[in-house]
Write a protein that holds these residues in place. Sequence first.
Motif, short mmCIF file in Angstrom:
data_model
loop_
_atom_site.label_atom_id
_atom_site.label_comp_id
_atom_site.label_asym_id
_atom_site.label_seq_id
_atom_site.Cartn_x
_atom_site.Cartn_y
_atom_site.Cartn_z
N HIS A 144 49.06 -37.48 -41.42
CA HIS A 144 48.48 -37.08 -40.76
C HIS A 144 46.92 -37.03 -40.73
N LEU A 145 46.35 -38.36 -41.11
CA LEU A 145 44.79 -38.54 -42.20
C LEU A 145 43.74 -37.36 -41.22
N ASN A 146 43.79 -37.92 -39.79
CA ASN A 146 42.89 -37.29 -39.31
C ASN A 146 43.80 -35.97 -39.02
N MET A 147 44.23 -35.34 -39.18
CA MET A 147 43.75 -34.25 -39.20
C MET A 147 43.46 -33.43 -40.57
N LEU A 148 44.29 -33.89 -41.84
CA LEU A 148 43.55 -33.84 -42.99
C LEU A 148 42.00 -33.85 -42.60
N SER A 149 41.44 -34.92 -42.41
CA SER A 149 40.32 -34.85 -43.15
C SER A 149 39.27 -33.87 -41.64
N SER A 150 39.57 -33.09 -41.01
CA SER A 150 39.12 -32.44 -40.17
C SER A 150 39.26 -31.00 -40.78
N VAL A 151 40.70 -30.58 -40.86
CA VAL A 151 40.20 -29.17 -41.28
C VAL A 151 39.50 -29.21 -42.94
N VAL A 152 39.94 -29.75 -43.85
CA VAL A 152 39.07 -29.97 -45.24
C VAL A 152 37.77 -29.08 -45.17
N TRP A 153 37.35 -29.35 -44.22
CA TRP A 153 35.51 -28.89 -43.77
C TRP A 153 35.41 -27.16 -43.66
N LEU A 154 36.76 -26.84 -43.43
CA LEU A 154 36.89 -25.52 -42.90
C LEU A 154 36.12 -24.66 -43.99
N PRO A 155 35.94 -24.52 -45.07
CA PRO A 155 35.93 -24.19 -45.89
C PRO A 155 34.24 -24.06 -46.15
N LEU A 156 33.73 -25.15 -45.92
CA LEU A 156 32.49 -25.24 -45.95
C LEU A 156 31.38 -25.26 -44.67
N VAL A 157 32.52 -25.33 -44.04
CA VAL A 157 32.01 -24.23 -42.64
C VAL A 157 31.79 -23.29 -43.05
N LEU A 158 32.49 -22.76 -42.95
CA LEU A 158 32.50 -20.74 -43.28
C LEU A 158 32.08 -20.19 -44.53
N HIS A 159 31.26 -21.45 -45.78
CA HIS A 159 30.31 -21.08 -46.79
C HIS A 159 29.19 -21.41 -45.40
N PHE A 160 28.60 -22.31 -45.02
CA PHE A 160 27.32 -22.63 -44.64
C PHE A 160 27.30 -21.18 -43.43
N PHE A 161 28.05 -20.41 -42.80
CA PHE A 161 28.55 -19.14 -41.77
C PHE A 161 28.21 -18.31 -42.76
N HIS A 162 28.42 -18.11 -43.45
CA HIS A 162 28.82 -16.97 -43.86
C HIS A 162 27.22 -16.58 -44.30
N ARG A 163 26.79 -17.56 -45.23
CA ARG A 163 25.15 -17.57 -45.97
C ARG A 163 24.09 -17.15 -44.43
N GLY A 164 24.56 -17.94 -44.01
CA GLY A 164 23.82 -17.70 -41.56
C GLY A 164 23.88 -15.67 -41.76
N PHE A 165 24.96 -15.70 -41.63
CA PHE A 165 25.36 -14.15 -41.05
C PHE A 165 24.72 -13.44 -42.43
N THR A 166 25.07 -13.08 -43.23
CA THR A 166 24.58 -12.87 -44.62
C THR A 166 22.88 -12.19 -44.29
N THR A 167 21.60 -13.27 -44.43
CA THR A 167 20.73 -13.69 -44.56
C THR A 167 19.94 -13.81 -43.42
N GLY A 168 20.51 -13.60 -42.12
CA GLY A 168 20.09 -13.50 -41.24
C GLY A 168 19.15 -15.15 -40.60
N ARG A 169 19.52 -15.87 -41.76
CA ARG A 169 18.38 -17.24 -41.00
C ARG A 169 19.11 -18.43 -40.65
N ALA A 170 18.72 -18.74 -39.54
CA ALA A 170 19.14 -19.59 -38.64
C ALA A 170 20.40 -21.36 -39.10
N SER A 171 19.41 -21.36 -39.68
CA SER A 171 18.84 -22.74 -40.52
C SER A 171 20.48 -22.95 -41.09
N TRP A 172 20.91 -22.38 -41.49
CA TRP A 172 22.90 -21.85 -42.55
C TRP A 172 23.25 -22.50 -41.33
N ALA A 173 22.81 -21.40 -40.39
CA ALA A 173 23.86 -21.74 -38.75
C ALA A 173 24.05 -23.09 -38.46
#
Length: 793
Positions: free
Chosen positions: A175-204
Amino acid sequence: MAIPISLAVLIWALITVLAFFKPARFPKGLFQDLLAVGGFGALLVGFFWQVLLLTEYQVPRGGGDLASFLYPVYSFAAHNLQQGIIPLWNPYQFGGMPFAADMQTGMFYPINFLVLLLARPFSYQAMEGLAILHYFLAAVFMYIYLRGLGIGRLGSFGGGTTFAFSGFAVAHLGHLNMLSSVVWLPLVLHFFHRGFTTGRASWAVAAGAAYGVSILPGHVQMTLYLGLFLILYWIWGMGSQIWTSRRQGWRCPSVTQIGSLPIVLAVAFGLAAIQLLPSFELTGLSVRAALSYEKAIEYAVSPLGFITLVIPHFLGPNSTDFWGIKGNLTEVYGYTGIVAMLLAALGLVVISSRRGWAWFFALAAFFFVLLSLGQDTVLHGWLYRFVPGFDKVRAPGRFLFFFDFAVAALAGFGLDAVARPLARRDRPAVKFILRAAAALLGIGVVGALFFYQALLTSQDKDAVIYRRVEEATSGIVTALVFLALGLVVLLLHRYHGRWRTFIPLLAIVVIVVDLFSSGWSYNTTARDVLDGFNHPQVIRFLQEDRDPFRIDSATNVWDVWQPGINLNNDIGDVQGLFNPMTLADFSNYWESMGSRSSPSYDLWNAKYVVAHKDVVLDWAKYQPVLTDAPKVNVYLNTRARPRAMVVPSARVLPREAMLEQLRAPDFNAAETVLLEDGPVRTPASTQYPRRIVSISYPTPNQVRIEAETAEAAYLFLGDVMYPGWKASVDGQAAPVRRADYLFRTVDLPPGRHTVDFAFEPRTWTLGWVISLLFLLGTVSTIGVAALRKVPGD
């Protein structure tokens, strides 16, 4: 595949050497991070060594969607993109249907787009390379995320390894399209977490960009699932913010923190509008517009299947050889490794600044496991009924992805803990885990003895039963071995702290051996997964016919004939492999026909039927025309209508009445076209000269017809009608009307005319404009933030 791999290794080696000898010119710690990236690359080769280094092996076993569905689709996209054409329409399946609007094509996913454009000629090896690449991305993105949470490099490496080679990822390679989608979750959370902890909208904004990219591979189910997980992550983050500030007066989250989720969603959907808007329109017109709850719970996890979370091969070694559960082993396979789960338990109980997030992952794992059970818990029913979008997707077993992700993150926490001295306050918790693991080991040994007894007493039984007992016994013993090794790791951590440099390395080695032993052979096969595409004699025969026509391969022949073979060879088919985005009108028409003897069937322009040699057809209508091909025969439909006709008269009928009229034996579709509304012409006589001079498809998005008629008539085209089709007669715009329930027609004045059909949907135009605007805004926002170099960013 060798050239891209060699180039990537060369670039990595060059940067790594420069980072080692010129560390001052690079970010601090880059050399060690590059070593970790190299380690992931080495693991990738070790896991897929047969596919990467030997020519006789392929993935996945049995072909799966990668071979049967995605390979023809991607080949069609590559063929057109390499000619400078964006294929918005697919004229070769289901009588014609939107192509780019079908999310599953994944054409606008940046990685896919580059490979489709550059891989010349496009081959199945490119598909395998795309799949394998995403295991590497999964490991790297998880490493980045855990490093952002403050986990050490060894812990992050172990977490990345567990995530990339977990049971879910391995089982869903096809299921390549499924696999290609889910692998991005950690990177999404990395940026989101940085934005949440720093208060910078650019990270969001960066998190929204990553989430937007994860949408484009084209798996709407995982897009919804990732969105749900992100919402829970955001709620937990705000709750943690309030809780940790209780001693300072219960401080509320900032406006930026509250607004981080809306920013992420707005940017993601804006960037993906090029795909989402056309797909939204298509979904509303497809068979997936309404999905019953009975369909939605298909491929839920059976409670029996949970045994595979600790004994992966208890129910069988792979998706083509399993027993004891409904559906498919692929949909319930979530093994993360015995050692990884022990380390996850350690990561949960050790007191640290990250304990709040550790509990989030633990609770998330439990919650999504409950959802994966489908109808066995009320939670999935609530989600289906009350949360928009979840009533359009099935296979709740895929919620196990979040169990694997959570265990991988917690395993990273645990590995980080064993790399540090054991604090006195944590010793009771570690002792409890040791005792629990030892007890499980003891119980497991006793259970294994019973299975050995069953194995000995089953030797005179049915061979299938004996093999199942043998596989289950082997699985139990293997699980006990890794449980014992995990216990050794924890014992060393508890009682030999001076070895803490060695302990995490040992743990990583055991994790690798554990996951690789269970997963390396799950997908690999020496059988040709493309065998169903190998029909050169049949393809040659069909391509020698220069008239526009379709074949009909929906004759239970797909065990030897791949239904996507027509896309690879520019041959139309009235059907195709099951696609949830099949138009509802097509499905209604097809089901209303009754049989291939019906006159309404002949409007499909199905000139040839491809079937097994022992097929039963209406022999008064069908004639064998190719019988010496090895596996299939080709039969001529002697009553098939041409693709286009000049029809002299029309009648107005309600849509449902059309289906009955088209089935009537005395109805002549060459004389009368059925329309939904007027005005219509009823000529005094239909016996006047008229003909189709020529018909061609310059691109998938265009049809050109030369037609001639002595009197005003209707030009009927046996292609499916869909919003966005426009027409012109001799360069002058002409309305396209729905004809005979499903097809297209335009009014034709007397004389000889050139009629051009063009597919130009508004949703496509609006989608790419919105995506372009959001892309410019996203790049500008992130670029400005990077240039400002705010401390902490």
